[in-house]
Every structure is written in C-alpha cells, then in structure tokens.
Design an enzyme around this catalytic site. Structure first.
Site, PDB file in Angstrom:
ATOM      1  N   LYS A  79      19.237  17.482  15.355  1.00  0.00           N
ATOM      2  CA  LYS A  79      18.161  16.741  14.680  1.00  0.00           C
ATOM      3  C   LYS A  79      18.229  17.050  13.186  1.00  0.00           C
ATOM      4  O   LYS A  79      18.511  18.190  12.792  1.00  0.00           O
ATOM      5  CB  LYS A  79      16.829  17.198  15.269  1.00  0.00           C
ATOM      6  CG  LYS A  79      15.612  16.387  14.857  1.00  0.00           C
ATOM      7  CD  LYS A  79      14.377  16.915  15.606  1.00  0.00           C
ATOM      8  CE  LYS A  79      13.099  16.182  15.240  1.00  0.00           C
ATOM      9  NZ  LYS A  79      11.923  16.716  15.977  1.00  0.00           N
ATOM     10  N   SER A 159       9.156  13.297  18.015  1.00  0.00           N
ATOM     11  CA  SER A 159       9.932  12.914  16.848  1.00  0.00           C
ATOM     12  C   SER A 159      11.444  13.080  16.997  1.00  0.00           C
ATOM     13  O   SER A 159      12.192  12.631  16.149  1.00  0.00           O
ATOM     14  CB  SER A 159       9.456  13.738  15.647  1.00  0.00           C
ATOM     15  OG  SER A 159       9.671  15.120  15.893  1.00  0.00           O
ATOM     16  N   SER A 183       7.631  16.947  20.784  1.00  0.00           N
ATOM     17  CA  SER A 183       8.651  16.152  20.097  1.00  0.00           C
ATOM     18  C   SER A 183      10.019  16.135  20.767  1.00  0.00           C
ATOM     19  O   SER A 183      10.850  15.303  20.436  1.00  0.00           O
ATOM     20  CB  SER A 183       8.814  16.616  18.657  1.00  0.00           C
ATOM     21  OG  SER A 183       7.789  16.068  17.860  1.00  0.00           O
TER      22      SER A 183
END
Lengths: 495, 505
Positions: A79, A159, A183
């Site tokens: 990420k 996210s 997330s």
C-alpha cells in the site's frame, strides 16, 4: 504461463526451487497482469525495473541453492502509505506526490531480507482516510468483481482497496495494507480475499505513515490463509525502532493441512450487537450459515453480548480525528513533500501548502480534531472517548471468559455500486466500518474470510476476532472455514 | 479625576506600603547525553549546520520516537537530587504549534503526567557587591518534565533558514514556584542549580551554548493585595542576565504602576546589551496548544519504593548521588576552616573548587591562604586575561608551588602574581624553575638588605633631607627606589624596618 500467478506462495517456492519457473517469469507475468488490469487502478506506482533487478538476484540465489526463505522470489505489493526507500510513497495525496522516502518501512525491509519482490505500490484513500479507495489523486480503485466500465462498477472498499484488488486479480501473491478501523478487512471482504488485522504491536509500524497511532496495524491481504501465515511469519516480531511493538518473541506459525483439522469444543461467540438494522439479508444468512456449519463440525456456538459496541463508531471518530490533526501537523511544506509557491510569510506558506495538499476529507478531520482537542473541549470529547474505549475493551476482556473467538460479518453488505456510494458523505460511510472498528479500539486480531458470492456475483465474507496474540488459532479456524466453503476465487480472464 | 487617582496612589506607595515583587523561574536544561531524546542523532554542540539530524528529527513521515534511557536516568537523578517526588508512571504529550524549526508540528513534552513533582531546594544568596552577608533561601519545585528542544531559525533579510541540530535534544524543564523576591535570589538559585547539575553530571550548564536557559515570571503587588499581573521574560542566557532582567522588570513594573499604567500579561526578552527587557509582541499569548497523549511512546515506568516494576530503579540511582554543593560548603567550613563567604564563592565555581581541593590535598599549605589566593589573585587575573576558571584545572601543582614559595617567604606577593601569570599563559616550566631562571628569589638576607638600604640612602640625599624635614611621602619614594633596584625582589617588610631604623638614627 499466466496460471502461475493463481497459485500460492508454497507452490511458488517449490516451482522456483525445482527450477521449472524462474523468478523473472513471475515478474514478467505479474507486470503483464498489472498492465491488463490497469483500468481497475489498483496500483499507483509499478516498480517493474526494481522488480526485475531483484528477480535477477533471486534467481542467482536459487541457482546456488541458497534462497533466503520460502518468500524468496514471491511477488508482493505494498500500500502506498508504507515508506519504500527511493520509491515514491504518496499516500495517494497531493501533499506527498513528490515524496521519495530515504528509508524502508520495517515490514518492507523484512520482505526484502526474505527475498520477496516488490512489484508496486497500491492505491488507497488519501492518507488512508476512507473505506472506499475513491478519493485518491490517482483515481478510484474499481472492484475486480462485476466491473463493466468506468461508470458501472462496484467499489473495492478501503482504504486498502488497491491492495485487495491487486491480490484478487493475481497481480501479486500478497499485499500489505494498513488497518486502523477496518481498512484491510473491509476491501478484503468486498474483493473476496483474506484480510488479516493482527494484534496491535505484532508487526512494526515503523515506516507506515500513520493515521491513528494507537490503532494502526500493518495488515496482510492474500488469497489463502496459508499465504497470510507465510507473510506474517516473514514480517512479524519485535522492532526496537517501534516502541509500541511487542517485545515478546514471535513464534512462527505452522498450520496443519485443513483435512487434518478439528474444531471440536472450540467456543465461538455470536455477538448480538452486530445484528444491526443495516445488515443485509444475504450477509446475515452467510453469518448464520457459517455458525451452523461450525456447530455441525463440533464447535460450541454461543450468543454473547458486547454492550458498548454501539459507541465504537463515535469513539473511533473522535480519537481518529484528534490523532489525524496531530499526525498531519508535520505536513507544512518545510522539510519534505509539497511546498506551495508562497513567500509572503511562513504562516502563509503553511496555510497555502496545506490547503493545496490536503483534500476535503483530510481537512474536515483536521478541523474536527482541533475542535475536540481545545483545552475547553478536551474533557468533553477526548477524555470521554478514551473512557468509552476502555469500556469497549472491557467488553472483549469479559467475553473471552466465555468464548475463544467471535464470529461476525466483516461488512454489513456486499460491495456497493460506486454511483450509490459517492452519494453518501464520508461520515456516513463510517457506518461501513461498524463491524471492524471495535477490534482496532481493543487492539485484538481479526480476520476477514470470503465465503461465497452474492446474487449479484459479489463476495460475501465473515469476520473472526480473537484475544490478543491468538493469531495461530485464529488463522487455523479461518483455514478450516476456507477449506469448508471453497470460495470461488476471482479468475482473471484475458479478454 | 485622573489627577486625584494618581496622587492617591503616590500617597499609598510612599506610605510605607512598599511594592512586593514575586519571581518564579522556569529552567530548560539540556540533558548531557550522547544522543537526542528520541533519536540516535548526536547532541554535539557546534557541529556543522544540519549534521546532527536523524530522519525522525526532521519529521519524515512514518518515523517513530524511541526514548533514550540515559535521558530518563538523568531526569530521575535530577529529580531525586532536588528532593522531588518521582512518579512511578509518567507519559508524554504532544504540544501543537506551527513553527519552521519544529518539524513535527508538535513538541513531545510531559504536560499531564510529568516524571516528577513537588521538590524543594535550599540555597545561599550572596552577591558580595549587593549583600553584606549571605542568607539562606528555600524554593519549591512544582514539576520536572522531559521534553524535546526545538531547532533554530536563522532569519536573513529575504529568507529564513532552519538548523535542526538542536531539534529533539533532551531537555529537563524545571518549573519553580514563585517563591523568590528579586533578581539576586533568582540568580543565586540558578547558580546553585548549575552547581548541582554539574555535580550529578546531568547537564553541562554551559549557558553560553544554550545548555541552560531561564524564563522568569515577574509580578509586583502590595502586601495587602492579591498578586499582580505577571510578565514572562524568555530565554535569559546568563546568571548575571537573570539578576539584571528580573531587577529591571521589577523596576519597570513599579514605574508603570506608579504612573497608573497597567502591567500587561506578555512575553518579554532580555537584551543584555542595553540591559532592558523588550516586549516580544508575539501572537502566542492566547494559543491553545491542543495537548494530546503521545501514543507512540508507552508510559515511562520507574521502580521506586514499594513499586518494583520499572525500566529503571530510582532507589539504586539515589545511591549514586555525590556530595552536593550545600554539603561541600559545610565541609569547607568545618574541615578547612573557610568562611561562609569563601565556601559560597568556591562552590559556585566548580573549576575553582576543584583546584582548591587539589591544591590543599597535594601541599601542606594553609587552606585559608589557598582560598584567598584563588578567590582574589587567581580570579582577578582570569578576569584581566579574559580567561575562564576551567583554564586552571590541572594547574593545582603549580599553584601549590607558588603558594609554598610565598608561605616560606621565598617570593613576595608581586612575584607570586608574576608567576601565576606565566602559569596561566601556559608556561610548561614550574614556578620553582622560573624563580631560579629569572632570579626571582626574594632577598631575605638581613646583611644584604641593610647594605642595599644604606646604598639607597646615600644615593638619594634629597629624599632623605625631605623625610627628615617631615615629608613622610619621601619614605615611600625611598621604598620605590629599593623595589626598582632589586626588580621587586627585596623583602619589603624587612626593608621598611631597616630603612626606618637607619633614618631614625
């Protein structure tokens, strides 16, 4: 050849050891897959050149019969809120668009030390604030399931949406995400992959650009439970550079084959508070089905109560916004990142930089957090939120006297259509994290396991939570469920 | 109406209703440690700009603080020495404000649960030019907290530059209760604090390097009235500065009040060149720092008394506290027969004290003589040469030699000063050698001196006539001739007697 991407980490290790496939073959296939699924916008930066270079070294090691570990040559993604030395790390924001960290996050460094190959940095909501992966300056990440075109698609969740899609499409075997309120588990649930939020402190946070320091954990997304175990074994354990990382030595987890597992006598709680109004019928059914299945396999299923769960959203919201305010204070355009063209005064430089660098969601949270932290408001909001957080934690501590694990939905619904989702405001979307936030408030491990596809052909998942450091058993039970439900993994079809 | 008011106040103030001043200090002491409070960067002073900087110090995203154990030890040791209550659990807070030399956008400090509270310190107030005699004073310590130092901003005409070498250096902030009444007490407190911190080696206390900085809160009021509005003087960088700044500020406030103007709650700066305090006119007065716990750092746990769980043991640390200044002063008086004044002056200057103790230890010399010589001759010469007392450390052997020569009357006081100067300027030869080479031995032989005096009397007939005619001044002139003839080596005490004898014949 592209089938090799649909295997698992153990198979990769075997193929590379046998020499039937080379590390560079994986890199090539992965880059091809990323290119072909470009429209989903899973990646912000693709690190092809670096990956090819790393692959050469990996091949040399395999040739000499000295791979670094069973992760050597395994393609991973990270990420884009984890620092990677010399590789752009943007947090999907204007503020860090030009930021190339001078160091590696501990989790990534451990991957490197194990010989894993980074293929790219994945998309997220700006600074990981969101559960849709929709407000990245690089564009919206689309769910790999049921994506028709740029207007008709489901959200990936967030996210860590980019990470979930990257794993689901086979672009990599594992991805790191960050999980502050769900997330990792939320997009894992929507995209049909495994998403693990480990115990707080089990994996070093050094190099993870923080959202909420007391809740952030490094999460793992893979297609199988076994792959999650491989990754956890590679990156978990004490790091002296993170004072909140657990000092207790991490013992590598070894899971037996699913066929040899038994869950007789394991006590699993069904918390009543998770049966909420917004819970979709399909998710409720999946929840029931898994409970029944586990019961029929010998587990003891018990309804339990976590009475303070209903406060978790508001508690989470206050603590989140306060820490965001504080953590975002360093983005002033002086040392790194965006600097506005402004020379009237230092104050003006700050304000213009921050106005240009942050989006509305970030700015909103900064403002709210500042309000909660004012000396005159602190006790009214922050102190109360901390006390309520303690009550939520106590709920869990009490429930562990009755049961070993908790079984809940991960998300209340299947992935919503993007069109529907953007109609809601960011605060309302926080309801999406209803089932996942409490684990972050309490610090306990939780995992999302995909079960089946909905009528719309979208993944439906359940969540398991356990007490601190219960990962070995949590993962074992997950593997048992995984084996029992045989979720139909996303098959990438070249069209 | 205004006029009436004014005279009313004037009347009050002259009416034995004198102004009382209240002074409280806050001290920032940089912890003597190799690395910073939360990073591995060096704390070395005067390193090239921005070379003592870790990623954490510059606020690079994703970096985390790691607490330096040495800094905690230093704070606990300091707290114990200052009779504070060490808290078994303390934690860090973030104090938010935007400043270019504060890369994180917040300072990590201890606001809500500091490492120690409620101490007290007794000290002697004595400035020879101000006080006839020393007096004892006690001050309470409200709290001692650990925090980060900030960086430095350098403002040019058209740009500002930032040096982060200092950013993140460990500080102990000591908050004293407003128990003091004037600048001299404030300066004496700082002197005592410096002496203590140097003893326990937790701060270099080099104020010229900013290692110890003082903020002073000053207000005035009348006996029967509540405390007045206070002003804060920030970052005073010397002991005399503390005395001067507080004294000036008290006078300034009195002048304001006496002319019926209000004292404004504000931050002021001490300008050492003009010896005045100046309003800083900062906008920080009403700033809300939005304190929040620093959750990247677990609470500090200290084992103390019945609490045995902690990352360090305060009870063990307490055993390492050396002799403290007050104990030294007592010892100097009791064992070395020094006066209270002498003991105060020596203890206030660690280097001078070291040389004193070495000299007394190494030589069989009267300790009062050593103290006098150091306090008077050595200090005067150091001042004249713009040198520091640290420059005489390790020279006790030579100073002892000079004093031995002086005690035996092998040299006179003038020669002693001469020798001292040679030593201070770095002569590698011993005083005894210098005396030998330069033939500085005092002429003590009575026959030689009598011959000398007779010669002088013969040469200076006029002076002799003048003296006999009653001009006593002429005697001094005669002595002067002896001094110059012998280049100051004659034993003048003896010469005086001989000369008198000869003249009175």
């Amino acid at each position: 050849m592209d089938k090799i991407l649909n295997t698992n980490i153990r198979t990769v290790s075997r193929l590379l050891t046998e020499g039937t496939v080379k590390t560079s073959d994986f890199v090539r296939e992965s880059l091809k897959r990323i290119k072909e699924t470009e429209n989903l916008k899973a990646f912000i930066t693709v690190t092809g050149n670096e990956a090819e270079e790393l692959a050469k070294q990996s091949e040399k090691r395999y040739k000499n019969g000295q791979p670094l570990s069973d992760m050597d040559g395994v393609i991973i993604g990270i990420k884009d809120n984890f620092c990677t030395k010399g590789i752009s790390t943007t947090c999907a924001s204007k503020m860090l668009e030009n930021f190339k960290p001078p160091y590696n996050a501990t989790a990534y460094q451990r991957f490197l030390d194990a010989g894993a190959i980074l293929i790219g940095k994945t998309n997220l909501d700006q600074f990981a604030m969101g559960s849709g992966t929709i407000n990245s300056i690089y564009g919206v990440t689309k769910n790999n399931w049921g994506c028709k075109d740029d207007d008709n698609f489901y959200i990936a969740g967030g996210s860590s949406g980019g990470s979930a899609v990257a794993v689901a499409t086979g672009a990599c075997f594992a991805c790191l995400g960050s999980d502050t309120g769900g997330s990792v588990r939320n997009p894992a649930s929507y995209c049909g992959v495994i998403g693990l939020k480990p115990t707080y402190g089990l994996i070093s946070r050094l190099g993870l650009i923080p959202l909420v320091n007391s809740m952030d954990v490094v999460g793992i997304l893979t297609r199988t439970v076994d792959d999650t175990v491989s990754v956890l074994n590679t990156i978990a354990g004490f790091d002296e550079k993170d004072s909140t990382s657990l000092t207790k030595p991490f013992k590598k987890i070894r899971l037996p084959p699913a066929s040899k597992m038994k869950i007789n006598g394991i006590k699993i709680g069904i918390p009543l508070e998770y049966n909420v109004e917004y819970l979709s019928e399909e998710v409720a059914n999946v929840w029931n089905d898994i409970a029944s299945m586990l019961k029929s396999e010998g587990a003891i299923i018990k309804p339990v109560s976590l009475p303070h769960t209903e406060y978790s959203i508001v508690v989470y919201s206050i603590l989140n916004q306060c820490e965001v305010t504080s953590n975002m204070a360093r983005y002033d355009g002086i040392e790194f990142g965006l600097r506005a063209r402004e020379d009237y005064s230092t104050e003006k430089l700050y304000s213009t930089t921050r106005r240009l660098g942050f989006d509305e969601v970030v700015k909103g949270r900064i403002l709210a957090g500042n309000y909660f932290l004012l000396a005159s408001n602190y006790d009214k909001y922050f102190t109360k939120a901390l006390k309520s957080r303690r009550l939520i934690l106590n709920d869990f501590d009490n429930v562990w006297n009755e049961v070993d694990f908790l079984l809940t939905p991960t998300t209340l619904t299947e992935a919503p259509l993007y069109k529907d989702y953007v109609g809601q405001d960011n605060r309302h979307r926080l309801v999406e994290d209803y089932c996942t936030q409490a684990a972050n408030l309490a610090g306990i491990p939780a995992i999302s396991v995909p079960i089946k596809l909905s009528k719309n052909g979208l993944p439906l998942s359940i969540q398991l939570m356990g007490r601190n450091l219960s990962e070995p058993m949590l993962l074992a039970v997950s593997k048992f469920i995984e084996n029992a439900v045989k979720f139909p993994h996303f098959q990438y079809n070249r069209t | 109406m205004i006029f009436k008011n004014k005279t009313f106040i004037r009347k009050l103030s002259t009416n034995k209703n004198a102004w009382k001043s209240v002074v409280g200090l806050e001290v920032h002491a940089q912890i003597k440690s190799i690395s910073k409070l939360f990073s591995g960067a060096s704390t070395k002073f005067s390193a090239p700009v921005n070379t003592n900087v870790c990623l954490f110090d510059s606020g690079i995203p994703g970096t985390l603080p790691v607490l330096n154990k040495r800094c905690v030890e230093a704070a606990v040791l300091t707290a114990l020495t200052l009779n504070c209550r060490v808290n078994p659990v303390s934690y860090f807070d973030r104090k938010h404000y935007f400043y270019a030399d504060l890369p994180l956008g917040y300072q990590i400090t201890q606001q809500r649960a500091p490492i120690a509270n409620d101490g007290c310190l007794e000290f002697q107030v004595y400035t020879p030019s101000v006080h006839k005699q020393p007096y004892s004073k006690s001050v309470r310590i409200k709290q001692l907290q650990l925090e980060q130092d900030s960086g430095k901003s350098l403002h040019d005409t058209d740009r500002s530059l930032v040096d982060l070498n200092r950013a993140g250096v460990g500080l102990m902030e000591l908050v004293f209760e407003p128990d003091l009444k004037d600048g001299e007490e404030a300066a004496a407190l700082i002197k005592e604090l410096v002496a203590i911190l140097q003893r326990i080696d937790t701060c270099s206390c080099k104020m010229e390097e900013g290692a110890l900085r003082v903020d002073a809160n000053v207000s005035i009021h009348k006996e029967s009235e509540p405390l007045g509005t206070r002003t804060e003087i920030k970052n005073i960088g010397s002991v005399r500065g503390v005395a001067g700044a507080v004294a000036y500020e008290i006078q300034r406030q009195i002048k304001l009040k006496e002319s019926n103007k209000p004292v404004i709650n504000e931050t002021r700066a001490w300008d050492a060149s003009t010896k005045t305090t100046i309003s800083m006119r900062d906008k920080e007065v009403l700033q809300d720092y939005r304190y929040m716990p620093e959750t990247n750092l677990p609470p500090i746990q200290i084992a103390i008394g019945p609490v045995r769980c902690g990352s360090l043991d305060a009870d063990e640390l307490r055993k390492t506290i050396p002799e403290l200044p007050e104990q030294t002063r007592q010892r100097l008086r009791n064992e070395q027969s020094l006066s209270l004044e002498q003991s105060i002056i020596l203890v206030n200057d660690a280097s001078l004290l070291k040389v004193f103790e070495d000299t007394v230890l190494e030589n069989q010399i009267n300790s009062k003589m050593v103290a006098n010589f150091l306090i008077n001759e050595v200090n005067t010469l150091l001042n004249k040469k713009e040198m520091d007392s640290t420059d005489i450390i390790g020279k006790s052997k030579y100073i002892g030699e000079i004093l031995t020569l002086l005690e035996k009357e092998d040299i006179n006081r003038n020669t002693a000063k001469l020798l001292l100067e040679e030593i201070l300027l770095g002569s590698t030869r011993s005083p005894v050698q210098i005396v030998k080479e330069k033939e500085l031995l005092q002429i003590n032989d009575n026959e030689k001196l009598e011959k000398l005096c007779r010669d002088v009397l013969e040469e200076c007939e006029k002076a002799v006539r003048d003296y006999r005619a009653g001009k006593t001044k002429a005697f001094k002139a005669l002595l002067g001739v002896i001094v110059s003839k012998t280049e100051g080596r004659a034993n003048m005490k003896k010469c005086t007697n001989i000369l008198k004898k000869l003249l009175d014949k």
